[in-house]
Structure formats: C-alpha cells, structure tokens
Design a protein around this motif. Structure first.
Motif, PDB file in Angstrom:
ATOM      1  N   SER A 182       0.826  -1.209   0.000  1.00 46.57           N
ATOM      2  CA  SER A 182       0.000   0.000   0.000  1.00 46.57           C
ATOM      3  C   SER A 182       0.858   1.256   0.000  1.00 46.57           C
ATOM      4  O   SER A 182       1.935   1.290   0.613  1.00 46.57           O
ATOM      5  CB  SER A 182      -0.911   0.038   1.240  1.00 46.57           C
ATOM      6  N   TYR A 183       0.347   2.267  -0.677  1.00 47.32           N
ATOM      7  CA  TYR A 183       0.945   3.601  -0.658  1.00 47.32           C
ATOM      8  C   TYR A 183      -0.156   4.627  -0.378  1.00 47.32           C
ATOM      9  O   TYR A 183      -1.313   4.425  -0.721  1.00 47.32           O
ATOM     10  CB  TYR A 183       1.613   3.929  -1.992  1.00 47.32           C
ATOM     11  N   SER A 184       0.258   5.729   0.222  1.00 46.14           N
ATOM     12  CA  SER A 184      -0.674   6.790   0.553  1.00 46.14           C
ATOM     13  C   SER A 184      -0.157   8.116   0.015  1.00 46.14           C
ATOM     14  O   SER A 184       1.051   8.391   0.045  1.00 46.14           O
ATOM     15  CB  SER A 184      -0.823   6.880   2.081  1.00 46.14           C
ATOM     16  N   THR A 185      -1.071   8.955  -0.460  1.00 48.50           N
ATOM     17  CA  THR A 185      -0.692  10.298  -0.886  1.00 48.50           C
ATOM     18  C   THR A 185      -0.601  11.218   0.338  1.00 48.50           C
ATOM     19  O   THR A 185      -0.916  10.829   1.466  1.00 48.50           O
ATOM     20  CB  THR A 185      -1.723  10.899  -1.849  1.00 48.50           C
ATOM     21  N   LYS A 186      -0.234  12.427   0.111  1.00 49.35           N
ATOM     22  CA  LYS A 186      -0.281  13.447   1.154  1.00 49.35           C
ATOM     23  C   LYS A 186      -1.731  13.722   1.541  1.00 49.35           C
ATOM     24  O   LYS A 186      -2.668  13.365   0.817  1.00 49.35           O
ATOM     25  CB  LYS A 186       0.375  14.732   0.661  1.00 49.35           C
ATOM     26  N   SER A 187      -1.916  14.373   2.674  1.00 46.41           N
ATOM     27  CA  SER A 187      -3.250  14.700   3.184  1.00 46.41           C
ATOM     28  C   SER A 187      -3.511  16.192   3.019  1.00 46.41           C
ATOM     29  O   SER A 187      -2.842  17.024   3.630  1.00 46.41           O
ATOM     30  CB  SER A 187      -3.346  14.318   4.667  1.00 46.41           C
ATOM     31  N   ARG A 188      -4.482  16.528   2.190  1.00 47.39           N
ATOM     32  CA  ARG A 188      -4.815  17.935   1.954  1.00 47.39           C
ATOM     33  C   ARG A 188      -6.325  18.195   2.021  1.00 47.39           C
ATOM     34  O   ARG A 188      -6.783  19.244   2.445  1.00 47.39           O
ATOM     35  CB  ARG A 188      -4.300  18.378   0.571  1.00 47.39           C
ATOM     36  N   GLY A 189      -7.131  17.240   1.555  1.00 52.45           N
ATOM     37  CA  GLY A 189      -8.549  17.488   1.322  1.00 52.45           C
ATOM     38  C   GLY A 189      -9.336  17.877   2.560  1.00 52.45           C
ATOM     39  O   GLY A 189     -10.174  18.792   2.509  1.00 52.45           O
ATOM     40  N   LEU A 190      -9.127  17.187   3.681  1.00 54.69           N
ATOM     41  CA  LEU A 190      -9.910  17.475   4.881  1.00 54.69           C
ATOM     42  C   LEU A 190      -9.562  18.839   5.460  1.00 54.69           C
ATOM     43  O   LEU A 190     -10.453  19.596   5.874  1.00 54.69           O
ATOM     44  CB  LEU A 190      -9.705  16.372   5.921  1.00 54.69           C
ATOM     45  N   HIS A 191      -8.285  19.181   5.470  1.00 56.52           N
ATOM     46  CA  HIS A 191      -7.873  20.502   5.980  1.00 56.52           C
ATOM     47  C   HIS A 191      -8.466  21.617   5.119  1.00 56.52           C
ATOM     48  O   HIS A 191      -9.021  22.599   5.638  1.00 56.52           O
ATOM     49  CB  HIS A 191      -6.348  20.604   5.995  1.00 56.52           C
ATOM     50  N   GLU A 192      -8.384  21.459   3.823  1.00 55.96           N
ATOM     51  CA  GLU A 192      -8.908  22.503   2.938  1.00 55.96           C
ATOM     52  C   GLU A 192     -10.424  22.640   3.081  1.00 55.96           C
ATOM     53  O   GLU A 192     -10.964  23.752   2.973  1.00 55.96           O
ATOM     54  CB  GLU A 192      -8.512  22.203   1.488  1.00 55.96           C
ATOM     55  N   HIS A 193     -11.107  21.536   3.353  1.00 54.91           N
ATOM     56  CA  HIS A 193     -12.551  21.608   3.546  1.00 54.91           C
ATOM     57  C   HIS A 193     -12.888  22.391   4.821  1.00 54.91           C
ATOM     58  O   HIS A 193     -13.829  23.195   4.823  1.00 54.91           O
ATOM     59  CB  HIS A 193     -13.136  20.204   3.617  1.00 54.91           C
ATOM     60  N   ILE A 194     -12.133  22.160   5.876  1.00 56.77           N
ATOM     61  CA  ILE A 194     -12.364  22.900   7.121  1.00 56.77           C
ATOM     62  C   ILE A 194     -12.186  24.398   6.891  1.00 56.77           C
ATOM     63  O   ILE A 194     -13.014  25.216   7.309  1.00 56.77           O
ATOM     64  CB  ILE A 194     -11.395  22.423   8.220  1.00 56.77           C
TER      65      ILE A 194
END
Length: 451
Positions: free
Chosen positions: A263-275
């Motif tokens: 498994s690989y994961s991308t960076k996390s951006r979507g939840l922060h930008e939604h807030i």
C-alpha cells in the motif's frame, strides 16, 4: 496472545468441525418457523436493516439496543408503523448489549455500531450462541481478526459480515459472466471506495471530531465516530465494498487466497482545505493534522497470480464510484464507463461497447427471482439481498454464504495496508485465516437462485 503456529495446533479439531457446517440446506417444516432477531445498534444504518426485517413474515424482532434515546424512539416508530409487537428495549450505555445477548429467545443478532465495537460484540454474541450479522468491518487489527475466527470455530457459530455490494445487480451479472468464462482466465481486478465523505466526516461543517458542544448534536452523523479514524490512521479504512465482490469472483478462501499486499498513501490535503473553506482559517479544527492520505492505493497478489488494485478516496471532490474492473484473457468490464469489450464478440475491435446488453443477458438468477422483492430496498435493492441471505442461513441452521473467513480476510486489508504504509510501501504477508482449508473449500456464494 498465541502465535499463529500455536493457534493452528490448538484449533485444528475445532476448525475441522466448523468446516462441515452445511453451506445450504433444503427447507423443512421445522425451519420454516420464524427466527427471532435482536438488533445491537439502531442508528440510521441499523434502522435500514430493522425496517427490512419488520416487513418479513419469517422474522420476529424481539429486542433492540442503542445508547441514544432518539434512535430507540425512531426504531420503535418503525415497529409501530409495521404493526408489530414492541420489542424488548435496552438503553443501558455501551455495555447494554450484553443484556440483550442474555435473552435466550434470540436466535441471531444484527450489529450496526461504530467499527471499534464490532470485534467484542461479535465475539460476545458467538459465545452466547447467536448467529451474527455484522456491518462492515469486523476486526480492526490482525489479532482481532484471529480472535474472531478462533471464537467462531470454537463455538460453531457462523458470522456474516453484511457486505451488500456483493449483491449489487451489475456486480452479480459480472460474477455470472466470470463463472461462465466470458472473460476467460482472470488476470487483474480493481475496485475500491471512491466517495466524497467530507460532509459526512464533518457533520456539515460542524466540529469534525471528538467532543465539541455542537458535535453530533442531532445524533445522526457518522462524524460522531468515523472522522477520528481519519485523524489517527493512514490506510485503506474501508476496503470491503471493493474487495468483497472481487474476492467472490476470484474464489478467495475457496481454492485461492490473498498472499501479499502493498500500500501507498498520498499526502493529506482534502480534509484541511474543507475545514478552511467551510469554517475559515481560524476554525479550531484547521489546526488538526489528519494522518489519512487523500488517496490510498493497495495492490494484492493472489495464490493464483491474479493482481487486485484497491483505492480508498474519500477526502477529495469527486462523484461516487467503486471503480470495478474485471479483466481476463478474453475481455474486460469496467463499471465507471459502463462499458465492456469481449474479443471476437464486441461489434468493433479495440472499441468499447455499452455493457447493458451483456449485463442483462447474464443477469444473475437471484436477481431474476427476487428482484421484485428487493424493489425499494436500500442501495438499489442489494440491502434486501444481503439481509435475506443472513436470515435464510439462520432459518436453515446453515453457514452463511459470506462467512467468517471472508469477514476477517476482507477486514484485515485495513491493518495490513497501515503496516505497509508505515514501512514505506513494503510488501506484507497476508495471513491465511483458514489454516490451509482454502485449498479444498468449495464456493457457496450465489451459485444459482438461492442466497
């Protein structure tokens, strides 16, 4: 905790006994009697199952349990609307379900609670000699999955994870095509959970996790428990919608098994930008660091050398899709573009054709027989099929078509993906929860027009 080798030694007899539990049985006068169901968790998902059960003449709902009064009240409203007798009500906090399990009149339970409760509730229910129908997922760790298998084998009680997508109409038609060799030998399959859950996780922009005064104020939102997993975990948190149908098509635990996972994961951006977009830069949750990558990609290899790709994509704007792809030596089906290509049979070489004609032609016998009964049920009717399969198994005192080995195998993808990501994409070995029985176990899932 016993090692896997010790577990194999100590449970060999129990496993052998459990494996002979019949997968199907003919109706008899005895098992035409009603079954008695208890519901542990009657939030909105639990109420979906409850409403379907109340419509059946072969089911008595004898007890319901929840920690929220308004969910109990809504459920009692469904009971009254159906004209059924009021069930026993248990509203005694998180441990109240144990009192429900003490009810000797209950044959089976449906568990629809937050994920972290599933393991202990499943184990307690099986120890109480109840059939278990559990919402996804079952175990949150590999050790929890082993505990569930050990308990099922020890008690002889079946467990079915209520994965409804296995019964989706187009998916079952594709499975029928697989079984009739339309695609040839299977080579590669894809699926996943690709669903914009930002509003679900943030309860429409209100405090997204854990404890604010406004958080979960109405008591309806999955944000009451689900969002915290995005804060603390990084992996494929919801693999079963994708992997369930794929596992059935590739005969996992029945002549085939998963062997390795990466498994690989991308960076996390979507939840922060939604807030920030909804609540502004000064919103207190704009400071939360979300561990879950926006897209998690998992590759699985099978003993028969197929490859499987899963994607978990819930934090970014996108239309809903499970992204199914079934590809073999003769052709390919993809649900995203609703298209198919079968070499030598499609009208034009190298060009897609609309899949509808093929899906209609290979419509599964279960849907042909029970499609009208499922009309109006949740998720396009597949909720009816998955609950029906569970109820029929209880009535017939048979093993469930999606059984305990399937439940833990599909659930284990989450902790294994977390482990692989933590190890920078290292390949991890997939446990064999059947202890070698996969080599000789036969497929039982929807082989004809029975569950």
């Amino acid at each position: 905790m016993k090692t896997r080798r010790e577990f194999i030694k100590t449970t060999a007899i129990a496993g052998a006994a459990f494996s002979i539990l019949p997968s199907q049985a003919v109706f008899s006068k005895e098992n035409e009697n009603k079954i008695r169901l208890g519901f542990i968790g009657v939030g909105l998902r639990g109420q979906n199952h409850l409403e379907l059960a109340l419509k059946r003449s072969d089911v008595d709902v004898v007890a319901i349990c929840d920690i929220q009064q308004r969910m109990i009240d809504m459920s009692l409203g469904l009971v009254a609307q159906a004209g059924k007798n009021k069930p026993q009500v248990l509203l005694d906090g998180p441990q109240g379900y144990k009192k429900l399990l003490e009810n000797k009149d209950i044959d089976a339970v449906v568990i629809a609670t937050p994920w972290e409760w599933h393991k202990v509730m499943c184990i307690d229910a099986m120890n109480a000699k109840k059939y278990v129908g559990c919402e996804v997922i079952t175990g949150m760790t590999v050790d929890e999955c082993w505990e569930i298998v050990r308990t099922s084998e020890k008690t002889g009680m079946p467990l079915m994870m209520l994965e409804n997508v296995c019964y989706r109409r187009d998916v079952m038609a594709a499975m029928n095509m697989v079984r009739q060799n339309v695609f040839g030998e299977l080579i590669h399959l894809q699926g996943g959970y690709q669903h914009d859950l930002r509003e679900v996780k943030f309860n429409d922009g209100i405090n997204p996790y854990g404890g604010g005064a406004e958080f979960g104020e109405k008591g309806f939102s999955e944000a009451q428990w689900r969002t915290q997993h995005s804060v603390t975990r990084n992996g494929d948190l919801y693999p079963t919608h994708g992997i369930g149908p794929i596992a059935m098509m590739t005969n996992i635990n029945r002549g085939n098994r998963f062997t390795q996972l990466v498994s690989y994961s991308t960076k996390s951006r979507g939840l922060h930008e939604h807030i920030v977009k909804v609540g502004g830069e000064n919103h207190p949750n704009a400071k939360v660091n979300f561990k879950l990558g926006d897209i998690v990609t998992t590759m699985i290899r099978t003993a028969n050398d197929e490859t499987i790709l899963l994607q978990h994509d819930t934090n970014l704007p996108r239309p809903y899709s499970l992204g199914f792809r079934v590809q073999g030596t003769k052709g390919i089906w993809m649900d995203v573009n609703k298209s198919i290509y079968i070499e030598g049979q499609s009208p034009k070489a190298h060009l897609w054709e609309d899949a509808k004609t093929w899906l209609d032609k290979y419509d599964h016998p279960l849907w042909k027989k029970y499609g009208n009964d499922a009309a109006g049920a949740g998720h396009g009717g597949m909720d009816w099929f998955v609950l029906n399969a569970f109820i029929e198994s209880v009535k017939r005192k048979a093993n469930t078509p999606q059984d305990v080995y399937d439940a833990v195998t599909w659930s284990a993808i989450t902790p294994l993906s977390e482990k692989s990501i933590q190890q920078n994409g290292a390949s991890v070995e997939f446990p064999d929860f059947t202890n070698g029985q996969w080599k000789n176990r036969k497929n039982t899932f929807a082989l004809d027009d029975s569950y």
